[in-house]
Design a protein around this motif. Structure first.
Motif, PDB file in Angstrom:
ATOM      1  N   LEU A   1     -40.424  36.836-161.260  1.00  0.00           N
ATOM      2  CA  LEU A   1     -40.938  36.705-162.625  1.00  0.00           C
ATOM      3  C   LEU A   1     -42.454  36.826-162.656  1.00  0.00           C
ATOM      4  O   LEU A   1     -43.029  37.461-163.545  1.00  0.00           O
ATOM      5  N   HIS A   2     -43.106  36.195-161.681  1.00  0.00           N
ATOM      6  CA  HIS A   2     -44.569  36.259-161.600  1.00  0.00           C
ATOM      7  C   HIS A   2     -45.037  37.697-161.374  1.00  0.00           C
ATOM      8  O   HIS A   2     -46.004  38.168-161.997  1.00  0.00           O
TER       9      HIS A   2
ATOM     10  N   TYR B   1     -44.514  39.736-164.599  1.00  0.00           N
ATOM     11  CA  TYR B   1     -45.529  39.382-165.595  1.00  0.00           C
ATOM     12  C   TYR B   1     -46.867  40.032-165.249  1.00  0.00           C
ATOM     13  O   TYR B   1     -47.575  40.534-166.136  1.00  0.00           O
TER      14      TYR B   1
ATOM     15  N   LEU C   1     -35.403  42.290-159.886  1.00  0.00           N
ATOM     16  CA  LEU C   1     -35.278  41.509-161.123  1.00  0.00           C
ATOM     17  C   LEU C   1     -34.467  42.276-162.157  1.00  0.00           C
ATOM     18  O   LEU C   1     -33.642  41.698-162.880  1.00  0.00           O
TER      19      LEU C   1
ATOM     20  N   LEU D   1     -38.410  39.179-172.247  1.00  0.00           N
ATOM     21  CA  LEU D   1     -38.590  38.352-171.048  1.00  0.00           C
ATOM     22  C   LEU D   1     -40.014  37.818-170.918  1.00  0.00           C
ATOM     23  O   LEU D   1     -40.230  36.750-170.318  1.00  0.00           O
TER      24      LEU D   1
ATOM     25  N   TYR E   1     -40.952  34.120-171.549  1.00  0.00           N
ATOM     26  CA  TYR E   1     -40.309  33.219-170.599  1.00  0.00           C
ATOM     27  C   TYR E   1     -40.994  33.294-169.233  1.00  0.00           C
ATOM     28  O   TYR E   1     -41.150  32.273-168.548  1.00  0.00           O
ATOM     29  N   ALA E   2     -41.404  34.502-168.838  1.00  0.00           N
ATOM     30  CA  ALA E   2     -42.135  34.651-167.581  1.00  0.00           C
ATOM     31  C   ALA E   2     -43.470  33.924-167.652  1.00  0.00           C
ATOM     32  O   ALA E   2     -43.872  33.227-166.712  1.00  0.00           O
ATOM     33  N   LYS E   3     -44.153  34.060-168.790  1.00  0.00           N
ATOM     34  CA  LYS E   3     -45.428  33.361-168.972  1.00  0.00           C
ATOM     35  C   LYS E   3     -45.237  31.857-168.934  1.00  0.00           C
ATOM     36  O   LYS E   3     -46.010  31.129-168.299  1.00  0.00           O
TER      37      LYS E   3
ATOM     38  N   SER F   1     -42.932  30.224-167.410  1.00  0.00           N
ATOM     39  CA  SER F   1     -42.606  29.786-166.051  1.00  0.00           C
ATOM     40  C   SER F   1     -43.863  29.651-165.210  1.00  0.00           C
ATOM     41  O   SER F   1     -43.996  28.721-164.408  1.00  0.00           O
TER      42      SER F   1
END
Length: 303
Positions: A8-9, A12, A41, A66, A69-71, A73
């Motif tokens: 996710l990081h 992003y 991913l 997405l 939500y990634a931010k 996280s």
């Protein structure tokens, strides 16, 4: 396969930086490794998240969905680090930070001692430069964390106020204003100034206040522009002009009677010091711990 925060990081960062190569540089990874993690991913969700092109990547509808939500996280991990650092006293690692000149020369040396006593396993390395240079080094991935004296406006930069400060008008003890002890801002501007160079946080705060008061900084009588606060103080002490400096930077000279603070009856130059780092960056735990120290301690006991 489980949902992976690391992926996710990376996703992003690619979306924020606009390309796989820029994300790879920011994350200190190879470009194929970044591509592979994003593809993994996409495999997990079963849909394309990014549209590749020769110029710039674009988010698909799924990628747009997405992103928040990634931010979140990333922010959750950062906040978790901050919360847990308060309970961790045996941290190890290196704290590498960039600091603008006034903070680095006069503020942080008084704080790093108490911090080092509390966290003796963290080694501290500090680069001192002006605000513009710190911003450039962070954007070029040569620094990942900085403390600056003026607000920084950049879409990729996270900024947070961490300390308060006040600028004061100072003059040599032999200066005509010193015998009076106070002046209006307009009266002060009739005299020759010795200032820090363009790009310094101290000068920016002063100029912003002049503009707010409807005055043009370009009309100031500037006798010298110098690259450090120490040089400015020496010039003021020698009677070469007056200046506006952080109160924290002139305590020694005031105590010795070498220069005097001139009270401005109609103006105050209050400011905040800021931490800055890339929004897409995950700060090392040593940096998170230091920022928590700045936020939660009564710093005046050491300043």
């Amino acid at each position: 396969m489980a949902l992976n925060f690391h992926q996710l990081h990376i996703f992003y960062t690619v979306a924020e930086r606009g390309s796989f190569s820029a994300a790879a540089q920011a994350l200190h990874m190879t470009q194929p490794a970044v591509t592979m993690q994003v593809q993994s991913l996409e495999d997990y969700f079963g849909t394309k998240l990014l549209q590749r092109s020769t110029k710039r990547i674009e988010l698909t509808e799924a990628g747009l969905a997405l992103m928040p939500y990634a931010k979140s996280s990333i922010e959750l991990i950062r906040n978790t680090d901050q919360a847990m650092s308060a309970f961790t006293r045996q941290l190890k690692g290196k704290l590498l930070l960039g600091s603008s000149l006034t903070i680095g020369e006069y503020i942080l040396p008084r704080l790093l001692g108490p911090f080092g006593q509390e966290y003796p396993q963290i080694a501290i390395s500090m680069k001192v430069m002006n605000t513009t240079q710190i911003l450039d080094e962070i954007l070029n991935h040569q620094l990942n964390f900085g403390l600056v004296e003026a607000p920084v406006s950049h879409p990729d930069m996270h900024m947070e106020a961490v300390m308060n400060d006040e600028l004061v008008l100072v003059a040599a003890s032999s200066h005509p204003l010193a015998s009076v002890g106070k002046a209006t801002l307009e009266e002060a501007l009739e005299h020759v100034f010795v200032l820090r160079e363009k790009g310094s946080g101290t000068r920016q705060v002063m100029e912003d206040e002049l503009v707010r008061r409807g005055m043009n900084p370009a009309t100031m009588k500037i006798g010298m522009e110098l690259g450090s606060t120490g040089a400015v103080k020496s010039a003021v002490e020698a009677g070469l002009g007056i200046s506006i400096l952080s109160s924290s930077s002139v305590k020694h000279e005031i105590a010795l009677g070498l220069i005097k603070i001139i009270e401005l009856s109609d103006t105050t130059f209050k400011r905040q010091f800021y931490s800055i780092y890339l929004k897409s960056a995950l700060l090392p735990i040593s940096a998170v711990t230091f920022l928590t120290f700045l936020r939660e301690r009564d710093l005046q006991q050491w300043l």
